[in-house]
Design a protein around this motif. Structure first.
Motif, short mmCIF file in Angstrom:
data_model
loop_
_atom_site.label_atom_id
_atom_site.label_comp_id
_atom_site.label_asym_id
_atom_site.label_seq_id
_atom_site.Cartn_x
_atom_site.Cartn_y
_atom_site.Cartn_z
N MET A 1 0.84 -1.18 0.00
CA MET A 1 0.00 0.00 0.00
C MET A 1 0.89 1.25 0.00
N GLU A 2 0.65 2.16 -0.93
CA GLU A 2 1.45 3.37 -1.06
C GLU A 2 0.92 4.44 -0.10
N THR A 3 1.84 5.07 0.64
CA THR A 3 1.41 6.13 1.54
C THR A 3 1.26 7.43 0.76
N THR A 4 0.35 8.25 1.21
CA THR A 4 0.09 9.53 0.56
C THR A 4 1.14 10.53 0.99
N LYS A 5 1.65 11.28 0.02
CA LYS A 5 2.60 12.33 0.33
C LYS A 5 1.87 13.51 0.96
N ARG A 6 2.49 14.11 1.96
CA ARG A 6 1.95 15.34 2.53
C ARG A 6 2.60 16.50 1.80
N LEU A 7 1.79 17.35 1.21
CA LEU A 7 2.26 18.41 0.33
C LEU A 7 1.88 19.76 0.91
N LEU A 8 2.84 20.70 0.93
CA LEU A 8 2.59 22.05 1.44
C LEU A 8 2.91 23.05 0.34
N PHE A 9 1.93 23.89 0.01
CA PHE A 9 2.02 24.87 -1.07
C PHE A 9 2.01 26.25 -0.44
N LEU A 10 3.10 27.00 -0.59
CA LEU A 10 3.22 28.33 -0.02
C LEU A 10 2.97 29.37 -1.09
N ASP A 11 1.85 30.09 -0.99
CA ASP A 11 1.51 31.12 -1.97
C ASP A 11 0.35 31.94 -1.42
N ASP A 12 0.42 33.24 -1.60
CA ASP A 12 -0.64 34.10 -1.05
C ASP A 12 -1.83 34.25 -1.98
N ILE A 13 -1.68 34.00 -3.28
CA ILE A 13 -2.80 34.21 -4.20
C ILE A 13 -3.10 33.02 -5.11
N ARG A 14 -2.11 32.22 -5.40
CA ARG A 14 -2.33 31.12 -6.34
C ARG A 14 -2.61 29.82 -5.60
N TYR A 15 -3.17 28.89 -6.37
CA TYR A 15 -3.42 27.53 -5.91
C TYR A 15 -2.55 26.59 -6.74
N PRO A 16 -2.36 25.36 -6.28
CA PRO A 16 -1.51 24.44 -7.04
C PRO A 16 -1.92 24.30 -8.51
N LYS A 17 -3.22 24.25 -8.79
CA LYS A 17 -3.66 24.12 -10.19
C LYS A 17 -3.20 25.30 -11.03
N ASP A 18 -3.06 26.48 -10.42
CA ASP A 18 -2.55 27.65 -11.13
C ASP A 18 -1.08 27.46 -11.49
N ALA A 19 -0.31 26.91 -10.55
CA ALA A 19 1.11 26.68 -10.80
C ALA A 19 1.31 25.64 -11.91
N TYR A 20 0.39 24.69 -12.00
CA TYR A 20 0.49 23.69 -13.07
C TYR A 20 0.44 24.37 -14.44
N GLN A 21 -0.37 25.42 -14.57
CA GLN A 21 -0.56 26.10 -15.85
C GLN A 21 0.76 26.63 -16.43
N TYR A 22 1.66 27.11 -15.58
CA TYR A 22 2.91 27.67 -16.11
C TYR A 22 4.14 26.83 -15.84
N THR A 23 4.03 25.81 -14.98
CA THR A 23 5.19 24.94 -14.75
C THR A 23 5.08 23.63 -15.52
N GLY A 24 3.85 23.17 -15.74
CA GLY A 24 3.65 21.88 -16.38
C GLY A 24 3.97 20.70 -15.47
N GLN A 25 4.23 20.96 -14.18
CA GLN A 25 4.57 19.90 -13.24
C GLN A 25 3.29 19.17 -12.80
N GLU A 26 3.23 17.89 -13.10
CA GLU A 26 2.03 17.08 -12.82
C GLU A 26 1.63 17.09 -11.35
N ILE A 27 2.59 17.21 -10.45
CA ILE A 27 2.25 17.15 -9.02
C ILE A 27 1.26 18.25 -8.62
N PHE A 28 1.25 19.36 -9.36
CA PHE A 28 0.34 20.45 -9.04
C PHE A 28 -1.11 20.13 -9.41
N GLN A 29 -1.34 19.02 -10.07
CA GLN A 29 -2.71 18.60 -10.39
C GLN A 29 -3.36 17.87 -9.22
#
Length: 123
Positions: A1-29
């Motif tokens: 069984m794979e454990t879930t990664k705990r992810l912390l996103f530091l940003d005052d206005i954007r959300y991870p899905k916003d970062a995906y738009q300009y980074t293309g990094q799948e983890i932001f999905q």
């Protein structure tokens, strides 16, 4: 069984899905990011929950960072301040730095955060 990664996103206005738009990094999905919008939320989250598996940093955490246009002094703490706190926390508790990414659109701030964290990681 794979454990879930705990992810912390530091940003005052954007959300991870916003970062995906300009980074293309799948983890932001992923939908399970915890979000800290400023220095104090970042510190409090780690003190309450321990180190996450991954942190993504923004540099500019407020609309007005500088005291005046010619000043290099900050009014608000930035993502770089969070990164410095993280390094000190890891040193004080003998912990390895979590995986990190810097999604900041501020090229100088991004470079400073990455340089600080990569230099600590090399020790």
């Amino acid at each position: 069984m794979e454990t879930t990664k705990r992810l912390l996103f530091l940003d005052d206005i954007r959300y991870p899905k916003d970062a995906y738009q300009y980074t293309g990094q799948e983890i932001f999905q992923r939908k399970d990011w915890h979000i800290a919008q400023d220095y104090q939320e970042f510190v409090d989250w780690i003190l309450e929950n321990g180190l996450p598996d991954m942190i993504s940093f923004d540099h500019d955490l407020a609309d007005r960072h500088y005291l005046n246009p010619d000043s290099l002094d900050f009014v608000e703490k930035t993502g770089y301040d969070c990164a410095k706190w993280l390094v000190e926390y890891c040193m004080d508790h003998y912990l390895d730095l979590p995986e990190f990414y810097c999604h900041s659109m501020n090229p100088v701030g991004k470079r400073n955060i990455e340089s600080l964290l990569n230099n600590f990681k090399k020790r």
